[in-house]
Design a protein around this motif. Structure first.
Motif, short mmCIF file in Angstrom:
data_model
loop_
_atom_site.label_atom_id
_atom_site.label_comp_id
_atom_site.label_asym_id
_atom_site.label_seq_id
_atom_site.Cartn_x
_atom_site.Cartn_y
_atom_site.Cartn_z
N LYS A 247 0.81 -1.22 0.00
CA LYS A 247 0.00 0.00 0.00
C LYS A 247 0.85 1.28 0.00
CE LYS A 247 -2.91 2.26 3.29
NZ LYS A 247 -3.95 2.13 4.33
N ASN A 248 1.75 1.41 0.96
CA ASN A 248 2.48 2.68 1.08
C ASN A 248 3.38 2.94 -0.12
OD1 ASN A 248 1.21 3.25 3.45
ND2 ASN A 248 2.78 2.25 4.70
N LYS A 249 4.07 1.89 -0.56
CA LYS A 249 4.94 2.06 -1.73
C LYS A 249 4.14 2.45 -2.96
CE LYS A 249 8.62 -1.01 -0.25
NZ LYS A 249 8.74 -2.43 0.00
N SER A 270 -8.86 -8.95 5.43
CA SER A 270 -8.42 -7.67 6.02
C SER A 270 -7.04 -7.21 5.56
CB SER A 270 -8.43 -7.73 7.55
OG SER A 270 -9.74 -7.83 7.98
N ASN A 271 -6.63 -7.63 4.38
CA ASN A 271 -5.39 -7.11 3.79
C ASN A 271 -5.71 -5.96 2.84
OD1 ASN A 271 -3.52 -9.05 4.88
ND2 ASN A 271 -4.40 -10.54 3.46
N ASP A 272 -4.83 -4.92 2.82
CA ASP A 272 -5.01 -3.85 1.85
C ASP A 272 -4.90 -4.46 0.46
OD1 ASP A 272 -5.15 -1.63 3.67
OD2 ASP A 272 -3.04 -2.02 4.11
N ARG A 273 -5.91 -4.24 -0.36
CA ARG A 273 -5.92 -4.98 -1.64
C ARG A 273 -6.23 -4.09 -2.84
NH1 ARG A 273 -3.19 -8.97 -2.31
NH2 ARG A 273 -4.02 -10.06 -0.49
N CYS A 274 -6.79 -2.90 -2.60
CA CYS A 274 -7.26 -2.12 -3.74
C CYS A 274 -7.09 -0.62 -3.46
CB CYS A 274 -8.73 -2.48 -3.95
SG CYS A 274 -9.50 -1.73 -5.37
N ILE A 275 -6.57 0.11 -4.45
CA ILE A 275 -6.40 1.56 -4.29
C ILE A 275 -7.17 2.29 -5.38
CG2 ILE A 275 -4.75 3.49 -4.20
CD1 ILE A 275 -2.61 1.66 -3.30
#
Ligand code: GLN
Length: 280
Positions: A247-249, A270-275
């Motif tokens: 996510k951050n990168k 609950s993992n960051d998966r989509c931006i």
């Protein structure tokens, strides 16, 4: 032997190989072996099987026991609202990727005539699900795999959206056609050194081309972001699937290419998966 006994036996074989949904898999493979659907199999569990039926069934069970995913053995996977044809040339559509569709639908409630690009279209599950939901949208899909493009085409015909779809065989770097209101992508994002630790079903059976994100996992994402910033219209939306620790990168990469970050969403684990981002 009747259907019920064979399913139980098949499921035991799978369970011994530590396949987790052994009963369900055995039922689905029985349906495939006798060319019926799963509800037929469950309702007619006392029906006797022919020798040919049994041979076909045990052959499928053997392949599943080796790790071959059910979706490849049946050539089918349900995603969003439709069933997609899949083969081992395409990644199997995953429920996590439905986050992209949810975000697209939220963002485009009032929109007409949007021009969408899917980078790495694969089986077509993302782009075609959007085209099916939004009648006035037009789609372009690109992929480096001709086999994937053929499968996307077949799925577009099945879903009756082929008249709104264009497909191109190209590397993302070399694609320069058109300007888009919305770009979506689920690029390969697994670190090369981590590929061998994926589930056996994934590591040994799904296409490396759709998983391998290079040395740091971000090689393809970088290319996709760079090209998207050129192909997207001002104020266009860009929706990207990412790895659980990226996510951050990825946010930094997006900002550097002139994108404003609207939101991020988590998958079922609950993992960051989509931006979701917007070109400014
Ligand atoms: N989500 C997939 C997996 O973990 C990876 C998909 C991808 O690299 N785009 O198996």
């Amino acid at each position: 032997m009747n259907i019920d006994l064979a399913i139980n036996h098949g499921s035991k074989i799978l369970k011994n190989k530590l396949i987790s949904n052994s009963i369900l898999d055995s039922e689905i493979l029985m349906a495939k072996a006798i060319n019926k659907d799963r509800s037929f199999v469950l309702i007619n569990s006392n029906n006797l099987l022919t020798k040919n039926d049994l041979n076909r069934f045990y052959n499928l069970i053997q392949q599943r026991a080796l790790g071959n995913p059910v979706a490849y053995l049946t050539n089918k996977k349900f995603f969003w609202n439709s069933e997609f044809f899949v083969s081992n040339d395409t990644l199997i559509p995953r429920p996590d990727t439905e986050l992209i569709i949810e975000n697209v639908l939220k963002l485009t409630k009032q929109k007409n005539n949007m021009n969408i690009l899917d980078i790495g279209v694969g089986s077509g599950c993302i782009l075609l699900s959007i085209l099916k939901e939004r009648v006035n949208f037009y789609g372009t899909g690109i992929d480096i795999s001709n086999k994937c493009l053929n499968i996307s085409k077949l799925n577009a015909i099945k879903l009756k959206v082929s008249s709104k779809l264009k497909l191109y065989k190209t590397d993302v770097d070399k694609f320069n056609l058109g300007k888009y209101d919305l770009i979506v992508s689920n690029p390969p994002y697994i670190k090369r050194s981590k590929l061998k630790y994926l589930d056996k079903d994934v590591a040994e059976f799904e296409p490396r081309l759709a998983l391998d994100g290079g040395l740091d996992g971000l090689s393809e994402i970088r290319k996709v972001i760079k090209k998207s910033s050129e192909l997207i219209k001002k104020n266009g939306k860009f929706i990207l699937e990412i790895g659980f620790d990226q996510k951050n990168k990825v946010i930094n990469l997006l900002k550097r290419e002139g994108f404003y970050i609207n939101s991020t969403s988590k998958d079922l684990a609950s993992n960051d998966r989509c931006i979701v981002s917007t070109k400014i």
